[in-house]
Design a protein around this motif. Structure first.
Motif, PDB file in Angstrom:
ATOM      1  N   LYS A 152       4.576 134.718  24.857  1.00 39.57           N
ATOM      2  CA  LYS A 152       3.141 134.969  24.681  1.00 39.57           C
ATOM      3  C   LYS A 152       2.908 136.079  23.653  1.00 39.57           C
ATOM      4  CE  LYS A 152       2.958 138.058  28.668  1.00 39.57           C
ATOM      5  NZ  LYS A 152       3.842 137.714  29.780  1.00 39.57           N
ATOM      6  N   GLY A 209      10.750 137.924  29.645  1.00 37.39           N
ATOM      7  CA  GLY A 209       9.961 138.232  28.449  1.00 37.39           C
ATOM      8  C   GLY A 209      10.629 139.368  27.715  1.00 37.39           C
ATOM      9  N   THR A 244      11.872 139.723  33.722  1.00 37.76           N
ATOM     10  CA  THR A 244      13.028 140.461  33.189  1.00 37.76           C
ATOM     11  C   THR A 244      13.840 141.206  34.259  1.00 37.76           C
ATOM     12  OG1 THR A 244      12.333 140.650  30.905  1.00 37.76           O
ATOM     13  CG2 THR A 244      13.635 142.476  31.736  1.00 37.76           C
TER      14      THR A 244
END
Ligand SMILES: *Cc1c(COP(=O)(O)O)cnc(C)c1O
Length: 395
Positions: free
Chosen positions: A39, A228, A211
């Motif tokens: 994102k 991420g 994560t």
């Protein structure tokens, strides 16, 4: 620089480091499927090229923030499944999800009915559960009921169920309280699936771990993980033993000198106030300002590197330009390369220094380099791709 970019301001991204991070995570989480979170323009790294690399590396899905980014990826040839986290009124956009073959996030029956009624084939969907973040997603306890209602609709296939869990410290035997919140979220997720009947047991992609959870909690990995920050080279648990070695792919922010001259007046007074100078100073104007991610705080004791030397900022940071004080540097010329973050000669301006000086978090810094800024991609220390406005241009 070989490629012709229209602006002399760019971010350099090392794709070898990106691959390294993906592979290091894969080794840690195998056999779980990996859905890197891409994102916010791939956390600022430039979504198109980074996703090409993640696709080649074997990512199972990509977790995309919004429809525009996903459509761009499809137009640029990305073929793997794309999950869209939620960024719109799903009902108003079903045609685009179907046309571009994108997986929507569903968390209420209204969305599911809108998709089901328009679909001309079986559409894969992911249902999002809230396990403890207190944000998007159906509360875990209400999932079984929603799932049964969705199962009864035609043309929908629940391919995944996911949750964006909150936090997750490294488990600590001496301090079980630290892990309690993570395990509570895990239990809510597992309970929701258990109570949803035999159909739920067949859902292929079950994902809870972000994560820290995917690195530190094997029990929370389920069949898929969604890292991420770790993909982009950062983990809050990095100091712990057994942690995979990650490297930050965003290695430099650079510019060039556009104009050099003797200035006799300008914003050279205290706090960037306007003054006439008694003696003109030699200034250099570079591309890149506040709208390009350079903090106004850089005017205070900030410097850049040119020809391997520290060159001070002369004045307030402008929207698209920065003014350097070249009084002590007669050798610097128009066109010279400027390092704002990164290495040059024996000097280096590190990300850690910049975060402290600009008072930003890492994710804020990465994403302050907006998509309009060109990205230069490196592999084996060579330029392999350049993007302008996120679109790859010939190198
Ligand atoms: C951003 C995001 C992630 C990744 O979180 P990190 O902590 O950066 O790994 C995971 N899941 C969802 C739904 C996200 O939006």
């Amino acid at each position: 620089m070989q490629a012709h970019i229209h602006r002399n301001y760019w971010v350099e991204v090392n794709l070898d480091y990106l691959k390294n991070n993906f592979q290091a995570i894969r080794k840690t989480v195998e056999p779980a499927m990996i859905m890197p979170a891409v994102k916010a323009n791939a956390y600022g790294h430039g979504i198109v090229m980074c996703c090409k690399v993640l696709e080649e590396c074997g990512a199972s899905y990509l977790g995309v923030g919004n429809l525009d980014e996903a459509i761009l990826l499809r137009r640029q040839g990305i073929k793997i499944p794309l999950l869209i986290f939620a960024g719109n009124q799903l009902e108003e956009n079903v045609a685009d999800y179907i046309q571009y073959n994108l997986i929507p996030t569903v968390f209420n029956i209204r969305q599911a009915k809108a998709l089901s009624s328009v679909a001309d084939r079986e559409i894969p969907i992911f249902i999002k559960i809230d396990t403890g973040r207190g944000r998007l997603g159906i509360n875990a306890e209400q999932f079984p009921d929603l799932f049964r209602q969705i199962e009864a609709l035609p043309n929908l296939k629940v391919e995944g169920v996911y949750s964006h869990m909150l936090g997750a410290d490294w488990p600590d035997e001496n301090n079980p309280e630290r892990s309690a919140y993570a395990f509570w979220q895990g239990q809510r997720f597992a309970q929701a699936l258990d109570s949803a009947g035999s159909g739920a047991a067949k859902i292929p992609f079950l994902q809870l771990a972000n994560t820290p959870a995917c690195i530190a909690y094997p029990n929370l990995r389920m069949t898929g993980v969604c890292p991420g920050r770790a993909i982009w080279g950062f983990s809050p648990l990095e100091q712990r033993p057994e942690h995979p070695t990650l490297r930050m792919p965003m290695v430099a922010v650079k510019s060039r000198v556009l104009h050099i001259k003797e200035a006799c007046a300008g914003k050279f007074g205290p706090n960037g106030s306007a003054v006439k100078l008694e003696k003109p100073i030699r200034i250099g104007v570079i591309a890149g300002g506040v709208s390009d991610g350079i903090s106004p705080a850089h005017a205070k004791n900030g410097y850049v590197l040119i020809k391997g030397k520290r060159i001070p900022i002369a004045s307030a940071i402008c929207l698209e330009h920065t003014i350097l004080d070249l009084s002590e540097h007669p050798d610097i010329q128009e066109g010279d390369e400027v390092v704002i973050i990164g290495k040059q000669g024996d000097e280096e301006i590190t990300i850690a220094q910049i975060l402290a000086a600009w008072n930003k978090t890492l994710v804020e810094l990465w994403t302050s380099f907006t998509p309009h800024i060109p990205r230069v991609y490196l592999q084996d220390e060579k330029i392999v791709a350049v993007t302008d406005g996120d679109i790859p241009i010939p190198v």
